[in-house]
Design a protein around this motif. Structure first.
Motif, PDB file in Angstrom:
ATOM      1  N   TYR A  67      27.029 -31.626  53.661  1.00 18.16           N
ATOM      2  CA  TYR A  67      27.382 -33.056  53.263  1.00 18.16           C
ATOM      3  C   TYR A  67      26.910 -33.704  51.959  1.00 18.16           C
ATOM      4  N   ALA A  68      25.488 -32.989  51.629  1.00 20.05           N
ATOM      5  CA  ALA A  68      24.916 -33.572  50.347  1.00 20.05           C
ATOM      6  C   ALA A  68      25.783 -33.170  49.117  1.00 20.05           C
ATOM      7  N   ALA A  69      26.648 -32.156  49.460  1.00 19.08           N
ATOM      8  CA  ALA A  69      27.528 -31.585  48.345  1.00 19.08           C
ATOM      9  C   ALA A  69      28.323 -32.669  47.710  1.00 19.08           C
ATOM     10  N   VAL A  70      28.744 -33.876  48.696  1.00 15.22           N
ATOM     11  CA  VAL A  70      29.623 -34.949  48.051  1.00 15.22           C
ATOM     12  C   VAL A  70      28.620 -36.300  48.492  1.00 15.22           C
ATOM     13  N   GLY A  71      27.693 -36.048  48.660  1.00 21.91           N
ATOM     14  CA  GLY A  71      26.614 -37.257  48.629  1.00 21.91           C
ATOM     15  C   GLY A  71      26.774 -38.346  49.974  1.00 21.91           C
ATOM     16  N   ARG A  72      26.879 -37.513  51.156  1.00 19.91           N
ATOM     17  CA  ARG A  72      27.127 -38.029  52.569  1.00 19.91           C
ATOM     18  C   ARG A  72      25.989 -37.479  53.462  1.00 19.91           C
ATOM     19  N   PHE A  73      26.037 -38.483  54.483  1.00 18.47           N
ATOM     20  CA  PHE A  73      25.046 -37.851  55.607  1.00 18.47           C
ATOM     21  C   PHE A  73      25.985 -37.371  56.649  1.00 18.47           C
ATOM     22  N   PRO A  74      25.731 -36.492  57.355  1.00 18.42           N
ATOM     23  CA  PRO A  74      26.450 -35.845  58.535  1.00 18.42           C
ATOM     24  C   PRO A  74      26.389 -36.920  59.619  1.00 18.42           C
ATOM     25  N   GLY A  75      27.402 -36.991  60.176  1.00 14.73           N
ATOM     26  CA  GLY A  75      27.587 -37.650  61.520  1.00 14.73           C
ATOM     27  C   GLY A  75      26.764 -37.306  62.990  1.00 14.73           C
ATOM     28  N   GLY A  76      26.817 -37.983  63.755  1.00 16.18           N
ATOM     29  CA  GLY A  76      25.962 -37.600  64.871  1.00 16.18           C
ATOM     30  C   GLY A  76      24.665 -38.024  65.237  1.00 16.18           C
ATOM     31  N   PHE A  77      23.823 -37.837  66.344  1.00 19.31           N
ATOM     32  CA  PHE A  77      22.358 -38.201  66.258  1.00 19.31           C
ATOM     33  C   PHE A  77      21.490 -37.514  65.514  1.00 19.31           C
ATOM     34  N   PHE A  78      21.496 -36.097  65.024  1.00 15.81           N
ATOM     35  CA  PHE A  78      20.562 -35.418  64.484  1.00 15.81           C
ATOM     36  C   PHE A  78      20.625 -35.610  62.917  1.00 15.81           C
ATOM     37  N   LYS A  79      22.118 -36.021  62.577  1.00 19.04           N
ATOM     38  CA  LYS A  79      22.083 -36.248  61.031  1.00 19.04           C
ATOM     39  C   LYS A  79      22.058 -34.812  60.399  1.00 19.04           C
ATOM     40  N   ARG A  80      22.535 -33.661  60.816  1.00 14.56           N
ATOM     41  CA  ARG A  80      22.372 -32.380  60.039  1.00 14.56           C
ATOM     42  C   ARG A  80      23.573 -31.551  60.402  1.00 14.56           C
ATOM     43  N   GLU A  81      23.944 -30.509  59.546  1.00 13.84           N
ATOM     44  CA  GLU A  81      25.044 -30.074  59.794  1.00 13.84           C
ATOM     45  C   GLU A  81      24.952 -29.215  61.112  1.00 13.84           C
ATOM     46  N   SER A  82      25.689 -29.122  61.779  1.00 11.39           N
ATOM     47  CA  SER A  82      25.638 -28.218  63.107  1.00 11.39           C
ATOM     48  C   SER A  82      26.650 -27.004  63.155  1.00 11.39           C
ATOM     49  N   ARG A  83      27.358 -26.896  64.252  1.00  8.83           N
ATOM     50  CA  ARG A  83      28.443 -26.075  64.624  1.00  8.83           C
ATOM     51  C   ARG A  83      29.666 -26.320  63.596  1.00  8.83           C
ATOM     52  N   PRO A  84      30.369 -25.216  63.047  1.00  8.65           N
ATOM     53  CA  PRO A  84      31.375 -25.467  62.131  1.00  8.65           C
ATOM     54  C   PRO A  84      32.596 -26.180  62.584  1.00  8.65           C
ATOM     55  N   SER A  85      33.184 -27.037  61.813  1.00  8.59           N
ATOM     56  CA  SER A  85      34.335 -27.950  62.118  1.00  8.59           C
ATOM     57  C   SER A  85      35.521 -26.869  62.263  1.00  8.59           C
ATOM     58  N   GLU A  86      36.790 -27.339  62.689  1.00  8.70           N
ATOM     59  CA  GLU A  86      37.784 -26.648  62.628  1.00  8.70           C
ATOM     60  C   GLU A  86      38.225 -26.111  61.341  1.00  8.70           C
ATOM     61  N   TYR A  87      37.980 -27.235  60.296  1.00  5.38           N
ATOM     62  CA  TYR A  87      38.480 -26.908  58.916  1.00  5.38           C
ATOM     63  C   TYR A  87      37.684 -25.899  58.452  1.00  5.38           C
ATOM     64  N   GLU A  88      36.332 -25.837  58.678  1.00  3.95           N
ATOM     65  CA  GLU A  88      35.469 -24.717  58.067  1.00  3.95           C
ATOM     66  C   GLU A  88      35.751 -23.378  58.782  1.00  3.95           C
ATOM     67  N   ILE A  89      36.238 -23.247  60.113  1.00  4.70           N
ATOM     68  CA  ILE A  89      36.635 -22.084  60.819  1.00  4.70           C
ATOM     69  C   ILE A  89      37.863 -21.516  60.154  1.00  4.70           C
ATOM     70  N   LEU A  90      38.999 -22.371  59.805  1.00  7.66           N
ATOM     71  CA  LEU A  90      40.073 -21.979  59.143  1.00  7.66           C
ATOM     72  C   LEU A  90      39.816 -21.386  57.920  1.00  7.66           C
ATOM     73  N   ILE A  91      38.880 -21.848  57.103  1.00  8.59           N
ATOM     74  CA  ILE A  91      38.683 -21.562  55.803  1.00  8.59           C
ATOM     75  C   ILE A  91      38.034 -20.032  55.956  1.00  8.59           C
ATOM     76  N   ALA A  92      37.033 -19.784  56.861  1.00  5.90           N
ATOM     77  CA  ALA A  92      36.169 -18.553  57.186  1.00  5.90           C
ATOM     78  C   ALA A  92      37.518 -17.480  57.529  1.00  5.90           C
ATOM     79  N   ARG A  93      38.397 -17.774  58.481  1.00  8.97           N
ATOM     80  CA  ARG A  93      39.399 -16.925  58.829  1.00  8.97           C
ATOM     81  C   ARG A  93      40.304 -16.473  57.817  1.00  8.97           C
ATOM     82  N   LEU A  94      40.531 -17.444  56.833  1.00 13.23           N
ATOM     83  CA  LEU A  94      41.326 -17.071  55.649  1.00 13.23           C
ATOM     84  C   LEU A  94      40.712 -16.100  54.873  1.00 13.23           C
ATOM     85  N   VAL A  95      39.434 -16.095  54.651  1.00 13.20           N
ATOM     86  CA  VAL A  95      38.728 -15.218  53.856  1.00 13.20           C
ATOM     87  C   VAL A  95      38.606 -13.822  54.684  1.00 13.20           C
TER      88      VAL A  95
END
Length: 745
Positions: A67-95
């Motif tokens: 999220y820092a890559a675009v100057g944003r905070f992650p959502g949620g209570f812990f405010k850190r990247e956690s499990r991959p989103s569906e978008y991230e999973i779909l990109i990983a599958r393409l690769v």
């Protein structure tokens, strides 16, 4: 530290840079790929040895957005990247799908490819660069790899194909397709289209491949620039016993071929193949059996592979007895579940989907909160693949990558045909496909069942959509090939191509293709697409026999939603301070109300179980958002009684004075004798004074008494002509010490 850099042009002035030797140098291979302000770090690490008795490629591909890559905070209570989103999973599958076939068949060391977004550009999506980054990291490493490869997104804007179009360009594109290829062959395709033709599909693939060749050449030149041109490591991950291989083939091949031709069901065929293997293992001395079993299983799998492929190529028949282009028997039932908004069972051969459709309000939209993409979706499709669908016992957990990928393909196929652009369809839609049986092409069964459940729900689809999975068997030595329509699971596993095509009668809306061989000519591709078109139309005909049109109306328990438009300046009045007005309105009318500003107006969705509640809510909203007009008649409610008249609320939160002289034609001594608080009375707005106060009349709505003559109003003198009266007036307002309070009107 200065790294080694290779640059190339996309052909439109945009530059792509691949850099290695600067970051993450302890990985076996690492690169940074940059286009505009989008930067991806790709690393690859591989264990030195393979685990014992592993006969597959244990490859892990992950994609993550910081999220820092675009100057944003992650959502949620812990405010850190956690499990991959569906978008991230779909990109990983393409690769993953593009890389996996390009490792040597006998290479089994655990390998991990990580691609991370470290800088984000909102107009240059990273998904089209992820495979380029992963392939480049493998290319500069010592890991055996049959690349390089790359991926591009191909769009078509104003009739012209575009490579890696910007986000702005994609709003005007009728193609959104990711294509992966090596220098010589297309490896993977996935995308969505707006009913394009098969010829346009082939042209888009060829256009994408030409761009990929440039990217592959750039990787080759980068490898040549690396100082210590990392020689590929030597390895030995498989023990071989040619004598045993020949024995397994000699003893089992004819038996396997006979079973392949026997036209049995999936489970009967699997049991028969297992029995042949067990019979062969019994011929091995017991003291040698455990040691030789891994090799025997590997060689026996090769026998199954050869026997089934040869049977299809030479006999031109298939495992279940069908011809190459024949579709399995189809049966359909709609409205199967009595309490859901829409349902359908679609069964094709041994593959079955039970799909439900649920309609919701704006509040049910899915929020997409990615690092790069922030959006919402009114269409949600979930695909579930329980273990009983293939007769297995497995742990039940959250949706895996396969479920997410299959659901996304069906989502892309159906979305263009749902009338979200119509003001008559303000709903949010959720489809859930539960696969109850599976023997090939369950994602395509989801597309068909999804169409039918939408029609059963009463959704006025633009056009019905169906899907079909195509396969390919080839023989490089003889040049023979067989294109298979509606493939089985075994034909997918043992074949050279899995090509899923979805669309209407008029064109393709989505596709997904994985190719496992080197070389697929445009001619074969075009032939496969034409065969897929015929199969798609056959399936649509079967669907049309059961559900030729959507329901005339939604089922009684489906929430009704009516959309109205109000002036933007009245949105606040409808919502109220802290949402007080809209909350009270929802509570009193038993409705769910959503308001948003769009294109300079307020769009209001009112949902309820019955039309009467909706009408009551709309009437009140119109009152809150309507400017009072002189000459209009309103239904009012008496809010206060005074000696000189009554205060009447004739629009929500808008009151005017009904003077005692405007109540009736006869003289009224006491207003309280004819009106009381809470009385409903019809009034007409007769004037708005210069202070914005409203003057009402009930009298003008009554029949005039016979002989009635309207009195002539006595002219009022100007203030300066009033003499002492003007002075007294001033004193009443505080200048003369009078204790009388000022009047409201």
């Amino acid at each position: 530290m200065i790294g080694i850099t290779k640059k190339f042009d996309l052909g439109d002035g945009r530059e792509v840079t691949i850099e290695t030797g600067k970051l993450a140098k302890q990985a076996d291979g690492s690169v940074v790929v940059r286009m505009g302000d989008t930067m991806l770090l790709a690393t690859v690490c591989c264990k030195k040895e393979a685990a014992e008795n592993v006969d597959f490629m244990p490859l892990q591909v992950e994609y993550q957005e910081k999220y820092a890559a675009v100057g944003r905070f992650p959502g949620g209570f812990f405010k850190r990247e956690s499990r991959p989103s569906e978008y991230e999973i779909l990109i990983a599958r393409l690769v993953d799908r593009a890389l996996r076939p390009l490792f040597p068949n006998d290479f089994h060391a655990e390998t991990q490819v990580l691609v991370t977004l470290i800088s984000g550009d909102k107009n240059n999506l990273p998904d089209a660069l992820a495979c380029l980054a992963a392939s480049s990291a493998l290319a500069v490493s010592d890991i055996p790899f049959l690349g390089p490869i790359s991926e591009v997104r191909v769009g078509r804007v104003d009739g012209q194909f575009v490579i890696n179009p910007t986000v702005d360009d994609m709003h005007h594109s009728d193609i959104d397709m990711i294509v992966a290829a090596s220098m010589d062959n297309i490896m993977m395709v996935e995308g969505e289209m707006k009913e394009i033709s098969e010829a346009d599909m082939v042209a888009a693939l060829n256009f994408a491949h030409e761009a990929i060749k440039i990217q592959c050449q750039a990787q080759l030149e980068l490898v040549a620039m690396v100082e210590k041109a990392n020689p590929k490591r030597t390895y030995c991950h498989e023990n071989k016993d040619e004598e045993l291989r020949e024995l397994v083939h000699k003893v089992t091949y004819d038996k396997v071929y006979a079973i392949a031709k026997a036209q049995t069901t999936k489970h009967e065929r699997a049991d028969a193949f297992a029995a042949i293997l067990d019979e062969f293992l019994e011929t091995i001395p017991e003291e040698e059996r455990d040691e030789k079993m891994p090799l025997v299983k590997r060689y026996y799998h090769d026998v199954e592979y050869d026997a089934m492929r040869n049977m299809i190529l030479h006999d031109r028949t298939r495992l279940d007895g069908r011809t190459l282009d024949q579709i399995r028997p189809i049966w359909i039932e709609t409205d199967y579940l009595p309490s859901v908004h829409g349902s359908a069972i679609f069964t094709r051969g041994e593959t079955q989907s039970l799909t439900t459709c649920t309609l919701g309000t704006k509040l049910d939209e899915q929020t997409i909160d990615g690092a790069v993409i922030e959006d919402s979706s009114r269409f949600i499709l979930h695909y579930n693949f329980p273990p009983f669908s293939v007769g297995e016992v497995k742990r039940i957990g959250s949706a895996g990558r396969r479920e997410i990928g299959h659901g996304n393909l069906a989502h892309r196929a159906l979305k263009p045909m749902i009338p979200f652009d119509s003001t008559d369809f303000p709903y949010t839609v959720r489809l859930v496909s539960d696969i109850l049986e599976s023997n090939g092409s369950s994602s395509m069964a989801t597309v068909c069942a999804g169409t039918l459940s939408l029609l059963d729900c009463g959704v006025k689809l633009k056009k019905p959509v169906s899907g079909i999975a195509m396969g390919l068997i080839t023989d490089e030595k003889t040049g023979k090939y067989a294109i298979l329509s509606d493939i089985l699971g075994d034909e997918d596993h043992l074949g050279d191509m899995d090509f899923k095509v979805c669309g209407t009668r008029d064109g393709i809306t989505a596709c997904q293709m994985d190719i496992k061989i080197n070389g697929l000519s445009s001619e074969i591709m075009a032939e496969a697409l034409e065969q897929a078109r015929k199969g798609r139309l056959h399936i649509l005909d079967k669907m049309n026999e059961v559900m030729p049109a959507p329901r005339e109306d939604y089922k009684p328990f489906v929430p009704r939603i009516v959309q109205i438009i109000i002036p933007k300046e009245y949105i606040g009045a409808v919502i109220g301070t802290g949402g007080k007005v809209i909350q009270e309105l929802q509570r009193e009318t038993n409705t769910v109300i959503n308001i948003e500003e769009k294109d300079g107006v307020g769009i209001v969705d009112v949902a309820a179980a019955n039309v009467d509640d909706i009408n009551r809510a709309i009437e009140r909203i119109k009152g809150l958002s309507t400017a009072p007009e002189v000459g209009e008649v309103y239904d009012g409610v008496v809010k206060g009684i005074q000696t000189f008249g009554a205060f009447v609320e004739f629009l929500p939160n808008v009151e005017g004075l009904l003077h005692v002289s405007e109540i009736a034609y006869k003289r009224i001594e006491n207003v309280a004798d004819v009106l009381k608080e809470g009385d409903e009375i019809k009034v007409k707005l007769i004037a708005i004074d210069d202070k914005g106060k409203f003057k009402l009349s009930h009298r003008v709505l009554l029949p005039k008494p016979e002989g009635w003559v309207e009195p002539t109003p006595r002219p009022r003198p100007e203030r300066g002509d009033r003499g002492d009266r003007g002075d007294r007036g001033d004193r009443r307002h505080g200048n003369g010490g009078s204790s009388r309070p000022p009047r409201r009107f």
